[in-house]
Design an enzyme around this catalytic site. Sequence first.
Site, PDB file in Angstrom:
ATOM      1  N   CYS A 270      46.771  47.411  44.612  1.00  0.00           N
ATOM      2  CA  CYS A 270      48.038  46.839  44.634  1.00  0.00           C
ATOM      3  C   CYS A 270      48.577  46.331  46.033  1.00  0.00           C
ATOM      4  O   CYS A 270      48.800  45.227  46.246  1.00  0.00           O
ATOM      5  CB  CYS A 270      49.212  47.805  44.010  1.00  0.00           C
ATOM      6  SG  CYS A 270      49.094  48.038  42.004  1.00  0.00           S
TER       7      CYS A 270
HETATM    8  N1  LIG Z   1      47.869  50.212  38.328  1.00  0.00           N
HETATM    9  C1  LIG Z   1      48.891  50.480  38.899  1.00  0.00           C
HETATM   10  O1  LIG Z   1      48.892  51.296  39.985  1.00  0.00           O
HETATM   11  C2  LIG Z   1      49.940  49.311  38.751  1.00  0.00           C
HETATM   12  C3  LIG Z   1      51.199  49.759  39.455  1.00  0.00           C
HETATM   13  C4  LIG Z   1      52.027  48.876  39.501  1.00  0.00           C
HETATM   14  C5  LIG Z   1      52.037  47.851  38.775  1.00  0.00           C
HETATM   15  N2  LIG Z   1      50.776  47.342  38.234  1.00  0.00           N
HETATM   16  C6  LIG Z   1      50.741  46.266  37.170  1.00  0.00           C
HETATM   17  O2  LIG Z   1      50.655  46.345  36.050  1.00  0.00           O
HETATM   18  C7  LIG Z   1      49.721  45.411  35.454  1.00  0.00           C
HETATM   19  C8  LIG Z   1      48.735  46.008  34.719  1.00  0.00           C
HETATM   20  O3  LIG Z   1      48.089  46.820  35.639  1.00  0.00           O
HETATM   21  P1  LIG Z   1      46.876  48.031  34.938  1.00  0.00           P
HETATM   22  O4  LIG Z   1      46.384  48.612  36.216  1.00  0.00           O
HETATM   23  O5  LIG Z   1      47.581  48.974  34.095  1.00  0.00           O
HETATM   24  O6  LIG Z   1      45.771  46.927  34.475  1.00  0.00           O
HETATM   25  P2  LIG Z   1      44.410  47.407  33.518  1.00  0.00           P
HETATM   26  O7  LIG Z   1      43.661  46.297  33.720  1.00  0.00           O
HETATM   27  O8  LIG Z   1      44.271  48.638  33.649  1.00  0.00           O
HETATM   28  O9  LIG Z   1      45.157  47.232  32.042  1.00  0.00           O
HETATM   29  C9  LIG Z   1      45.428  46.038  31.503  1.00  0.00           C
HETATM   30  C10 LIG Z   1      45.259  46.301  29.986  1.00  0.00           C
HETATM   31  O10 LIG Z   1      45.860  45.204  29.406  1.00  0.00           O
HETATM   32  C11 LIG Z   1      44.749  44.672  28.218  1.00  0.00           C
HETATM   33  N3  LIG Z   1      45.108  43.264  27.963  1.00  0.00           N
HETATM   34  C12 LIG Z   1      44.748  42.090  28.713  1.00  0.00           C
HETATM   35  N4  LIG Z   1      45.188  41.015  28.086  1.00  0.00           N
HETATM   36  C13 LIG Z   1      45.783  41.627  27.019  1.00  0.00           C
HETATM   37  C14 LIG Z   1      46.461  40.778  26.096  1.00  0.00           C
HETATM   38  N5  LIG Z   1      46.756  39.326  25.799  1.00  0.00           N
HETATM   39  N6  LIG Z   1      47.204  41.584  24.925  1.00  0.00           N
HETATM   40  C15 LIG Z   1      47.164  43.061  24.922  1.00  0.00           C
HETATM   41  N7  LIG Z   1      46.628  43.687  26.076  1.00  0.00           N
HETATM   42  C16 LIG Z   1      45.814  42.888  27.007  1.00  0.00           C
HETATM   43  C17 LIG Z   1      43.476  44.930  28.731  1.00  0.00           C
HETATM   44  O11 LIG Z   1      42.557  45.214  27.862  1.00  0.00           O
HETATM   45  C18 LIG Z   1      43.791  46.212  29.370  1.00  0.00           C
HETATM   46  O12 LIG Z   1      43.786  47.410  28.682  1.00  0.00           O
HETATM   47  C19 LIG Z   1      49.250  44.269  36.560  1.00  0.00           C
HETATM   48  O13 LIG Z   1      50.055  43.359  36.745  1.00  0.00           O
HETATM   49  C20 LIG Z   1      49.412  45.180  37.757  1.00  0.00           C
HETATM   50  O14 LIG Z   1      49.631  44.631  38.956  1.00  0.00           O
HETATM   51  C21 LIG Z   1      49.845  48.417  38.112  1.00  0.00           C
END
Ligand SMILES: NC(=O)c1ccc[n+]([C@@H]2O[C@H](COP(=O)([O-])OP(=O)(O)OC[C@H]3O[C@@H](n4cnc5c(N)ncnc54)[C@H](O)[C@@H]3O)[C@@H](O)[C@H]2O)c1
Length: 459
Positions: A270
Amino acid sequence: MINNIAIIGMGKLGASMAGCLASRGFNVIGADVSQKTVDALNAGRAPVQETGLAELIERNKGRIRATLSHEDAILNSELSFVIVPTPSDARGAFSLQYVAYAFDAIGKALAKRDSYHTVVLTSTVLPGSTRYGLMPILEKSSGKKCGKDFGLCYSPEFIALGTVIRDYLNPDFFLVGEFDERSGAALESVNSRVALNNATSKRMSIENAELAKISLNSYVTLKISYANMLADLCERIPGGDVDVVSDAIGMDKRIGRRYLTGGFGYGGPCFPRDNVALNFVGKYLGAATELLEMNDDFNRTISPRFVEKLKPYLREGSTVAVLGLAYKPLSHVIEESAGMYLCLTLAGSGLRVIGYDPLATEEAQSALRMHALVADSIIACLQDAECVLVTTADDVFKALKPEDFVGNKESVTVVDFWRCLPEPIRSHPAIRYVPMGRCIDDATAIEKLDGLWRGDEHN
Ligand SMILES: NC(=O)c1ccc[n+]([C@@H]2O[C@H](COP(=O)([O-])OP(=O)(O)OC[C@H]3O[C@@H](n4cnc5c(N)ncnc54)[C@H](O)[C@@H]3O)[C@@H](O)[C@H]2O)c1
């Protein structure tokens, strides 16, 4: 009253939010494109590694189910959180391709709904993305009107990997960017039942919320860089100790102590990219955001500078152990991690490198293949090392004993980047303890500082 919530994207953040929402009494339907994720959740297992998540999902499995169908999730819920990836693109902005795909599927499901539903985007995006990039997709594929037939919010979370559950249930505040009053009220009603600490919702326009999210992260990275700059200064001041200085200035309420510990630069999935993305949008809009660019440049110099500082302790051809391969403790994520950088750089300079991490073994093994070894046990990692580099302040490393480092060797150098190892290790006769961020050569530091006041520079 909203009781049924859909989560679109059950990854590191989505799965943790699902567990938390279920633990607060909501029925959660998770939709994901991954069959493995859906199967895991339906079997009551966590699809990702996160502190406490396996237990949380197991305890609340009666209120969580998962599906591959966005339609199933949207038709059976009153509010949905969309938490799919927004990877960085070549310009440094965030790609909307996964969200666009999800919004299209959600829109098609909304077309079949005969009642109001609020869509909440939680993925990190840049200002303007929700209203101008994504809302038109929802309206087109649903054939309905935002604000009339469905609601829309942008509401990111401020969580850190490793403490997602604690952070989500105890936020400082909820950031709510709302398309209209009704959308914001729907989300606020959910938020008020989620927090264990009575945190309130700060409601505003979608664009202000988009900017607030990314600027908050970016501001924290400035603070981290400031601490790292102080650490470098302290190494050059007689008796200098960055923790002493940070403890003092952190007492000032304008500053605060959190994220002010000198160590490695910020890494992970991030902080680095958020800083770059905010600069991208600032430049595009003609705003003066050079400060962010300087911060990114400074952050990227930290690991190479540490490699220079390590040179006196590394004997050609010797074995170096790197403890900590994830970008921080309690995480398996190796993206932009200092430990991985050290492994690759030192292995590239001819040293035999062996790494260890309590959680990231699998990820590191595949990324370091052909470069460095990754040990399955900490003792195997330390066994032959003449020099040990402690790159994260992990409790597992803090619990090590001097004997673990020394083993059968006559002596060992231990470089502690976060100054986290306990006293018996610091003063053990067979351990040369090197704390970064502290002055370890007062004589040279005195000579240099003294020269400033006695020498020509004084006149
Ligand atoms: N991980 C963190 O610490 C964090 C913190 C704040 C914000 N974010 C934001 O949250 C978002 C997700 O991050 P994450 O770390 O959970 O990602 P991740 O890659 O761990 O999880 C994303 C999930 O979305 C699924 N996916 C993809 N396309 C899809 C669709 N069309 N329909 C349904 N599911 C779908 C994937 O299979 C996966 O399970 C990003 O924008 C990230 O920047 C993450």
